[in-house]
Design an enzyme around this catalytic site. Sequence first.
Site, PDB file in Angstrom:
ATOM      1  N   TYR A  90       0.785  -1.231   0.000  1.00  0.00           N
ATOM      2  CA  TYR A  90       0.000   0.000   0.000  1.00  0.00           C
ATOM      3  C   TYR A  90       0.822   1.289   0.000  1.00  0.00           C
ATOM      4  O   TYR A  90       0.253   2.371  -0.092  1.00  0.00           O
ATOM      5  CB  TYR A  90      -0.970  -0.013   1.177  1.00  0.00           C
ATOM      6  N   PHE A 137      -9.946  -4.905  11.717  1.00  0.00           N
ATOM      7  CA  PHE A 137     -11.252  -4.613  11.128  1.00  0.00           C
ATOM      8  C   PHE A 137     -11.255  -5.078   9.678  1.00  0.00           C
ATOM      9  O   PHE A 137     -10.251  -5.431   9.128  1.00  0.00           O
ATOM     10  CB  PHE A 137     -11.556  -3.104  11.211  1.00  0.00           C
TER      11      PHE A 137
END
Length: 409
Positions: free
Chosen positions: A123, A409
Amino acid sequence: MTTELRVLRDAEFDAWYAAVELGFGGVPEAPEEAALWRELAGLDRSIGVWDGADAVGTTGAFALRITVPGGAGVQAAGVTMVSVRPTHRRRGVLRQMMRRQLDDLRAWGEPLAVLTASEPDIYGRFGYGIATHSLSVRIDTTRVRVSAPEGTEGVRLRLSKPDEARDACEAVYARRVAARPGMLARQPGWEAVPLLDPADGREGASPLQCVLAEEGGRTVGYARYAVRPLWAESGPGGTVLLRDVEALTPAAYAALWRYLTEIDLTTLVTAHNRPVDDPLLHLVSDIRRCEPRVKDSLHVRLVEVGSALAARTYRGPVDVVLDVADDFCPWNAGRWRLTGDAKGASCERTEDAADLALSVRELGSAYLGGVSLAALAGAGRVRELREGALEEAAAAFGSDVAPWLPHGF
C-alpha cells in the site's frame, strides 16, 4: 479484459463476500462472523469489480473514529476486505479500486484512511505509511513472575461469561480510548467484534472466557482469553491465549496479568497484539523469557492533508512549511504551513519557502506520533530544507505513549 467497478448492491453481497474469502485463502468464515461483517460493512461503502457475473476485486471502508494525539476522535475510513481474484492480478484492478475509494472518501469529507495490511509492501504506492506497531509475547510462566505494585492485593477478580460482562468491559474500554492514539471508539455494533468466538476457529482451545477486575465494587479492568489444554507425560502444559486486556489502574492491570500467568495446568501465555510500550514489559521478572516481537500494524493515509494535520495537537510548538509530494492524490501536493501546539493547530496552503520535503506516505507514518520524522529523515525519506526544522517538527509530532490499534477490522 472488460470489467465494471461499482458500489455494491444488496443482491451481490454473497458473491462479493465469497470473493473476499477466496482472496484470503478460500476458507469460508463461520456464518455468525460473516453476518457481523455484513452488518458493519455498509453496502454504500463497499466496492466490487465485476467481470461478467464474477466478483474479481473487492474493497470496503468501515466508518471508524480513531484517537489522534491530543485525545480527539477523528473520522477515519477503515479500508478492509481488499482482494483481487488470482486470474485478474497485474491488470490494474487494485489501483482502480484504490483510486475510486480515495476519491469517494474525499467527497465524503473523511480526512483519513487506515488499514492493516496482509502484506506490508502493497500500500505504500497508494500513500499509506506504517504508523503503529504491535507487540507479541510468548510468556514462559514456569520461569516468569509478574510483580505486584502497591494496591494489587486490594483488587478483586471475578469470572464472568463474556456476553454478560460485555457492558462492563465496554465501559472500561471507552474510558481508555482517548488515552492512546490509534485506539478506535466503538461505534454501534462494534462491541460484538471482541466477542466473536466461532467454535470451528478455536483449534482445540476453550470457548472465550472473561475475568473482571474490581476495586471498591466497580469494574476497573478485564481480560478475555481462552485456554488450550495440553497433557504430556511430564505433566500439564496448557496455553493461555489472550484476546484482550484493559484496566484503569496499575494495580488492576498487574492483578489481571498475574492471574493470567498463574492459571492452573498452564505453562504459557501468548498475546499477539499489545502496545509496544505495554507496562507488562516492566512487570515481568524476565523479559527474555517473554520472547517479545514487534511487527507493523496500522497503516495511515492522509486523504486531506490540511484537515488531517489540523485535527490533532502537537507535543510542542511547531511552525513549519511542508512540501508534500502525493502523486496518487494530487490535491494534497504542494506546500502547507503547519502551526500548532498542545492546544490546537492549523494547516493551510502557502507560497512560503519549504522547511521540510516529504511525501504523504511519511506524513501518514508520523501522524499518530509513533514514528519519528527524524528516523524517516535518517532513511532519506524526509529532507530538511531549513536548519532546525527537522528537530522542531520531530519533537512536535511525537506522542508520550505509543500509538496502538486495539483490534483489527
